[in-house]
Design a protein around this motif. Structure first.
Motif, PDB file in Angstrom:
ATOM      1  N   ASP A  95       1.365  -1.099   0.303  1.00  0.00           N
ATOM      2  CA  ASP A  95       0.060  -0.153  -0.010  1.00  0.00           C
ATOM      3  C   ASP A  95       0.787   1.563   0.073  1.00  0.00           C
ATOM      4  OD1 ASP A  95      -2.550  -1.839   0.201  1.00  0.00           O
ATOM      5  OD2 ASP A  95      -2.282  -1.365   2.457  1.00  0.00           O
ATOM      6  N   ILE A  96       2.052   1.292   0.433  1.00  0.00           N
ATOM      7  CA  ILE A  96       3.117   2.430   0.978  1.00  0.00           C
ATOM      8  C   ILE A  96       4.146   2.590  -0.199  1.00  0.00           C
ATOM      9  CG2 ILE A  96       2.932   2.447   3.073  1.00  0.00           C
ATOM     10  CD1 ILE A  96       5.690   1.374   3.260  1.00  0.00           C
ATOM     11  N   SER A  97       4.067   1.296  -1.138  1.00  0.00           N
ATOM     12  CA  SER A  97       5.047   1.707  -2.716  1.00  0.00           C
ATOM     13  C   SER A  97       4.074   2.338  -3.331  1.00  0.00           C
ATOM     14  CB  SER A  97       5.750   0.936  -2.105  1.00  0.00           C
ATOM     15  OG  SER A  97       5.081  -1.040  -2.711  1.00  0.00           O
ATOM     16  N   ALA A  98       2.911   1.884  -4.039  1.00  0.00           N
ATOM     17  CA  ALA A  98       1.968   1.628  -4.587  1.00  0.00           C
ATOM     18  C   ALA A  98       2.664   3.555  -5.423  1.00  0.00           C
ATOM     19  CB  ALA A  98       0.814   1.796  -4.226  1.00  0.00           C
ATOM     20  N   GLN A  99       2.535   3.252  -6.930  1.00  0.00           N
ATOM     21  CA  GLN A  99       3.048   4.777  -7.553  1.00  0.00           C
ATOM     22  C   GLN A  99       2.113   4.532  -8.874  1.00  0.00           C
ATOM     23  OE1 GLN A  99       7.318   4.766  -8.314  1.00  0.00           O
ATOM     24  NE2 GLN A  99       7.972   4.706  -6.409  1.00  0.00           N
ATOM     25  N   SER A 100       2.151   5.729  -9.320  1.00  0.00           N
ATOM     26  CA  SER A 100       0.980   5.780 -10.747  1.00  0.00           C
ATOM     27  C   SER A 100       0.953   4.896 -11.450  1.00  0.00           C
ATOM     28  CB  SER A 100       0.809   7.546 -10.900  1.00  0.00           C
ATOM     29  OG  SER A 100      -0.111   7.607  -9.719  1.00  0.00           O
ATOM     30  N   ILE A 101       0.865   4.360 -12.746  1.00  0.00           N
ATOM     31  CA  ILE A 101       1.407   3.693 -14.360  1.00  0.00           C
ATOM     32  C   ILE A 101       1.410   5.679 -15.183  1.00  0.00           C
ATOM     33  CG2 ILE A 101       1.326   1.432 -15.924  1.00  0.00           C
ATOM     34  CD1 ILE A 101      -0.816   0.788 -13.223  1.00  0.00           C
ATOM     35  N   ARG A 102       2.386   4.618 -15.659  1.00  0.00           N
ATOM     36  CA  ARG A 102       3.076   5.930 -17.287  1.00  0.00           C
ATOM     37  C   ARG A 102       3.246   5.047 -18.062  1.00  0.00           C
ATOM     38  NH1 ARG A 102       3.292  10.240 -13.482  1.00  0.00           N
ATOM     39  NH2 ARG A 102       4.207  10.191 -11.308  1.00  0.00           N
ATOM     40  N   SER A 103       2.040   4.120 -18.713  1.00  0.00           N
ATOM     41  CA  SER A 103       3.789   3.083 -19.122  1.00  0.00           C
ATOM     42  C   SER A 103       2.847   2.093 -19.643  1.00  0.00           C
ATOM     43  CB  SER A 103       4.493   2.388 -19.220  1.00  0.00           C
ATOM     44  OG  SER A 103       4.990   1.958 -20.488  1.00  0.00           O
ATOM     45  N   ALA A 104       2.379   1.541 -20.899  1.00  0.00           N
ATOM     46  CA  ALA A 104       1.455   0.985 -21.458  1.00  0.00           C
ATOM     47  C   ALA A 104       1.937  -0.752 -21.361  1.00  0.00           C
ATOM     48  CB  ALA A 104       1.508   1.018 -23.015  1.00  0.00           C
ATOM     49  N   THR A 105       3.587  -0.171 -20.579  1.00  0.00           N
ATOM     50  CA  THR A 105       3.626  -1.805 -20.789  1.00  0.00           C
ATOM     51  C   THR A 105       4.966  -2.312 -19.337  1.00  0.00           C
ATOM     52  OG1 THR A 105       6.100  -1.152 -21.763  1.00  0.00           O
ATOM     53  CG2 THR A 105       4.269  -2.382 -22.972  1.00  0.00           C
ATOM     54  N   VAL A 106       5.479  -3.177 -18.641  1.00  0.00           N
ATOM     55  CA  VAL A 106       6.191  -3.065 -16.969  1.00  0.00           C
ATOM     56  C   VAL A 106       6.622  -3.761 -17.506  1.00  0.00           C
ATOM     57  CG1 VAL A 106       3.892  -2.039 -16.144  1.00  0.00           C
ATOM     58  CG2 VAL A 106       4.027  -4.560 -16.223  1.00  0.00           C
ATOM     59  N   ALA A 107       7.653  -4.176 -17.228  1.00  0.00           N
ATOM     60  CA  ALA A 107       8.858  -4.830 -16.762  1.00  0.00           C
ATOM     61  C   ALA A 107       9.457  -5.405 -15.545  1.00  0.00           C
ATOM     62  CB  ALA A 107      10.983  -4.298 -17.888  1.00  0.00           C
ATOM     63  N   LEU A 108       8.838  -7.142 -15.351  1.00  0.00           N
ATOM     64  CA  LEU A 108       8.839  -7.695 -13.922  1.00  0.00           C
ATOM     65  C   LEU A 108      10.324  -8.816 -13.988  1.00  0.00           C
ATOM     66  CD1 LEU A 108       5.568  -8.884 -13.435  1.00  0.00           C
ATOM     67  CD2 LEU A 108       6.623  -7.218 -12.906  1.00  0.00           C
TER      68      LEU A 108
END
Length: 651
Positions: free
Chosen positions: A627-640
Motif C-alpha cells: 500500500d505504501i509503495s504503490a506508484q502511478s502507472i505511466r506506461s503501457a508496458t511494465v518490466a518484471l
C-alpha cells in the motif's frame, strides 16, 4: 545488504546455469548432466532426459560432475562427463555420452558402476514428455516383445501406469512429423507425473511391479541409452515472438475468487498467537487446524485454535487424522468433546484415517481400516451440523488412487507438494501447469461438488512415499524436504500467484497455504535451523508470501475476472473486482526480466506495487509495503524482474 540469491530464493546455494546446445533444428538445455527442453525448430518434443539415482525414500541425488567436455561444430554437438552420486551410505558413478546431429537426432548413453552396495528405489534413465500439445493426443508404442500399439496420452490423470513394457514412444509434433524416443537397457514403463503435480508424463526404468527398494551390488555395471529421431519435414517457423511483450487482456466475470486460508500445524499454534498483530493483518478467510491423534492432540490444541478463531474471526476447519482403528466413532467422540470443552466451534471438519497417510500402489491391497462410509458416518455423528470434507490430507496422487464417495461429503479436498520428483526452480514453478489437470480429473470422479485445496506450500509437510521427509541441514533445494528456503524468497510469492490462478480458473472454492509461522510460514520466527538474513535482522519480520496472502485474502469471494495471456509460459495473472474496482496480480514465472503489455483498463488512472529482489529489505520489514509503495502507472508496458510479483489497481 541482502544478496540477490537470498532475496529470490532464501539460499545462497549455487545452481549451475543451463547451457544451450544446438544441432540443425535440434536444441537442448544441458543442466548439470541432464538434458531439458529438447526442441525441434522451437517445438518442445521432450521435457527432459536424465540418468537418476533415487534413495529408499525417493529422494533424488544431485550428481557431482567431473571431466566435463563439450564440443560444438557444424555437424552437431558432443558431451562427455563422469558423474558421482553419493551420501554417507552409498556411492555410484556413471560415465555419460551425449551426441546431437544436424538431422535432429539425439543420443544419450550411460554406463554406471556402484562403488559400494547401493540401496535404491530407482536407478537409471527417465524420459519426460511435456503436457502441452501432448495430452489427449495419439502415441505409437513399440513394446519390448516387438508388439506395436496406438494409444492416447491421457488427458484425465491416470492413477495407474498407462503404458508398460516400452521400447519406444512416437508422437506427432507437427502435421506429418513424428518424433520417436527409443529406450534401451531394460524394460521401461510410463507413469502420469501430473499425479504428483509434475507437468509431464514420465517414462522410467524398472517396473514398479518389481520389489523396491532394491540393492545394486558393488561393481555390477549398468548400461542404458535413450535416443530421439524424427521423421517427416518440419514446417518453417518464424522467429521473433520470444522478444515481444506478453499480451494481456481482461474479460468478463468468471465465477468467484477462492477463499484464501492458512494451515495451522499444531506445533505452530502458540507461535502464531505470539505473532497475533501480524496474523490479524492477513485477514484470511479460514484456518485449517491440525488434530493428529497419532501425536496425542486434544484439548490443549483446541484451546489454541479457539484463541486463533477469536483473534482472526476466520472459519475454523479441524483437519483430523485418526489412528485408523475399526472404531472411528470411538476416536472422534473425544475429539468433539475436547472442542466443546475448549468452546471451539469449527465450521468444517475433515477426517483421514492414519492408513491413508501412506501411499499405496494402484490395485494393491489396502491395510485393514474403516471404510470411507464408516469414517464419514462416525464424523457426522460426532460433529452434527458441521460441514464434512474428505479426500486426502496428502496429495492428489492418493486421492486419485483411492476415490471417496461424493454422496457422503459436503466438499472434497487434497493438498499438493511441488518437489516430489525435482526441486530445481524451473521444475517447481512448472508444477502449476499440472493443477488444471488435477482439478479436471477430480471433477471427473467427484462431480461438481465444492472443492478445496490445501494447505499446500513449497515444502513437503508429510512424505507418504518413504519413512520420513528429507533432512535439509545446508539450506538447499531438496526433494521431499519439510524445509524449503524459497519459502522466504520472492520465488514463493510468484509460485503462490500461479497456484491461486490455476485453482481459481478451475472453480476451486478455497485455497490454503502453509502456516502462519514455522518452516512453511509467512511470518518469521526463530527456528532450530538457519534462516539467512532474517535471523540477523530484527526488523525483518515477514516473508514476501505474507503480502500475497494479505492481498489475495481481500479478494476472497469477490467476482473473478477472466484473464487472457499470450504466451502464458512466462507470466501468470489473476484478476478480481474488489469492491467495484478491478485488481490485477501478475507474477513472472522465470528467472529473467519479462515485459508485459498491460490491458487498457490499467494504462491510466491506475497504480502498481511490486515485490522484487530490489525491494526485498522493505518487503521483509513493512507489513503494509504494497500500500505504501504503490506508484502511478505511466506506461503501457511494465518490466518484471526475475520472479517479481505486481499488484495493479485502478485508482
Amino acid at each position: 545488504m541482502v544478496s540477490r540469491a537470498i532475496a529470490l530464493f532464501g539460499t545462497d546455494q549455487d545452481t549451475p546455469s543451463m547451457r544451450t546446445l544446438r544441432a540443425g533444428p535440434l536444441s537442448v538445455e544441458f543442466d548439470n548432466g541432464a538434458l531439458r527442453y529438447i526442441r525441434l525448430d522451437g517445438t518442445e518434443v521432450l521435457r527432459a532426459i536424465a540418468f537418476l539415482v533415487r534413495d529408499e525414500n525417493w529422494g533424488t541425488f544431485s550428481p557431482e560432475i567431473e571431466n566435463l567436455e563439450i564440443e560444438e561444430g557444424a555437424d552437431g554437438f558432443a558431451v562427455t562427463y563422469r558423474a558421482t552420486c553419493s551420501d554417507a551410505e552409498r556411492t555410484l558413478s556413471y560415465d555419460a555420452t551425449i551426441t546431437g546431429a544436424v538431422d535432429g537426432s539425439l543420443s544419450f548413453e550411460a554406463v554406471a558402476e556402484p562403488q559400494t552396495d547401493v540401496l535404491t528405489n530407482r536407478t537409471g534413465f527417465i524420459v519426460l514428455h511435456p503436457v502441452e500439445g501432448v495430452a489427449g493426443r495419439p502415441v505409437k508404442i513399440l513394446h519390448v516383445d516387438g508388439r506395436e500399439e496406438t494409444a492416447i496420452f491421457p488427458e484425465l490423470i491416470d492413477p495407474r501406469c498407462p503404458f508398460k513394457d516400452i521400447r519406444s514412444l512416437s508422437h506427432e509434433i507437427a502435421p506429418g512429423v513424428w518424433a520417436t524416443c527409443r529406450m534401451e537397457g531394460d524394460a521401461f514403463e510410463m507413469e502420469d507425473q501430473r499425479n504428483w503435480s509434475d507437468a509431464s508424463y514420465k517414462t522410467y526404468v524398472r517396473p514398479l511391479t518389481k520389489p523396491w527398494p532394491y540393492v545394486l551390488c558393488k561393481g555390477e555395471k549398468i548400461a542404458q541409452s535413450v535416443s530421439l529421431t524424427v521423421s517427416g519435414i518440419l514446417p518453417v517457423t518464424s522467429g521473433g515472438a520470444a522478444d515481444r511483450p506478453v499480451s494481456l487482456t481482461l474479460g468478463a466475470e468468471a465465477g468467484r475468487f477462492p477463499a484464501i486460508g492458512l494451515g495451522v500445524p499444531a506445533e505452530e499454534a502458540s507461535f502464531a498467537l505470539e505473532k497475533g498483530d501480524l496474523l490479524k493483518r492477513l485477514e484470511v478467510a479460514s484456518l485449517i487446524c491440525e488434530i493428529d491423534l497419532r501425536k496425542g492432540h486434544g484439548r490443549a490444541q483446541m484451546e489454541h485454535y479457539r484463541a486463533l478463531a477469536d483473534l482472526t474471526g476466520a472459519e475454523i476447519t479441524l483437519e483430523i487424522v485418526t489412528k485408523g482403528t475399526l472404531d472411528p466413532l470411538g476416536e472422534l467422540v473425544p475429539v468433539a468433546r475436547a472442542a466443546q470443552e475448549a468452546r471451539l466451534r469449527p465450521q468444517t471438519i475433515t477426517v483421514f484415517p492414519a492408513q491413508d497417510m501412506v501411499s499405496v500402489q494402484p490395485d494393491a491391497p489396502w491395510p485393514e481400516m474403516p471404510t470411507f462410509e464408516e469414517t464419514y458416518a462416525a464424523a457426522r455423528k460426532a460433529f452434527p451440523e458441521v460441514r464434512l470434507g474428505g479426500g486426502m490430507a496428502t496429495y492428489f496422487t492418493e486421492l486419485n488412487r483411492k476415490r471417496p464417495p461424493a454422496a457422503s461429503l459436503d466438499f472434497v479436498t487434497h493438498t499438493t507438494c511441488p518437489n516430489v520428483h525435482a526441486a530445481d526452480d524451473q521444475s517447481v514453478m512448472e508444477t502449476n501447469e499440472a493443477l488444471p489437470y488435477q482439478i479436471l480429473s477430480t471433477r471427473s470422479f467427484m462431480g461438481d461438488m465444492p472443492y478445496r485445496i490445501g494447505p499446500s506450500q513449497l515444502a513437503c509437510r508429510e512424505n507418504p512415499y518413504g519413512r520420513s521427509t528429507t533432512p535439509n541441514p545446508d539450506n538447499s533445494r531438496l526433494c521431499l524436504s519439510a524445509i524449503d528456503p524459497r519459502q522466504r524468497g520472492i520465488f514463493n510469492a510468484a509460485w503462490m500467484i500461479a497456484y491461486v490462478a490455476a485453482c481459481a480458473r478451475g472453480g476451486v472454492e478455497a485455497v490454503a497455504f502453509g502456516s502462519p509461522t514455522g518452516p512453511m510460514g509467512h511470518i518469521h520466527r526463530t527456528m532450530d535451523f538457519r534462516q539467512p538474513y532474517f535471523d540477523d535482522r530484527p526488523e525483518a519480520v515477514i516473508y514476501p508470501g505474507f503480502h500475497v496472502i494479505a492481498g489475495l485474502a481481500r479478494l476472497s469471494g469477490q467476482p473473478l475476472l477472466e484473464v487472457n495471456l499470450s504466451p502464458r509460459s512466462k507470466i501468470e495473472a489473476i484478476a478480481a473486482d474488489e469492491d467495484g474496482r478491478p485488481v490485477l496480480w501478475l507474477a513472472n514465472l522465470t528467472g529473467r526480466t519479462v515485459e508485459v503489455a498491460l490491458p487498457d483498463q490499467f494504462r491510466s488512472d491506475a497504480n502498481m506495487a511490486v515485490l522484487d529482489a530490489d525491494s526485498f529489505e522493505n518487503i521483509a520489514a513493512r507489513p503494509n509495503y504494497l500500500d505504501i509503495s504503490a506508484q502511478s502507472i505511466r506506461s503501457a508496458t511494465v518490466a518484471l524482474d526475475a520472479y517479481a510479483v505486481a499488484r495493479i489497481r485502478r485508482n
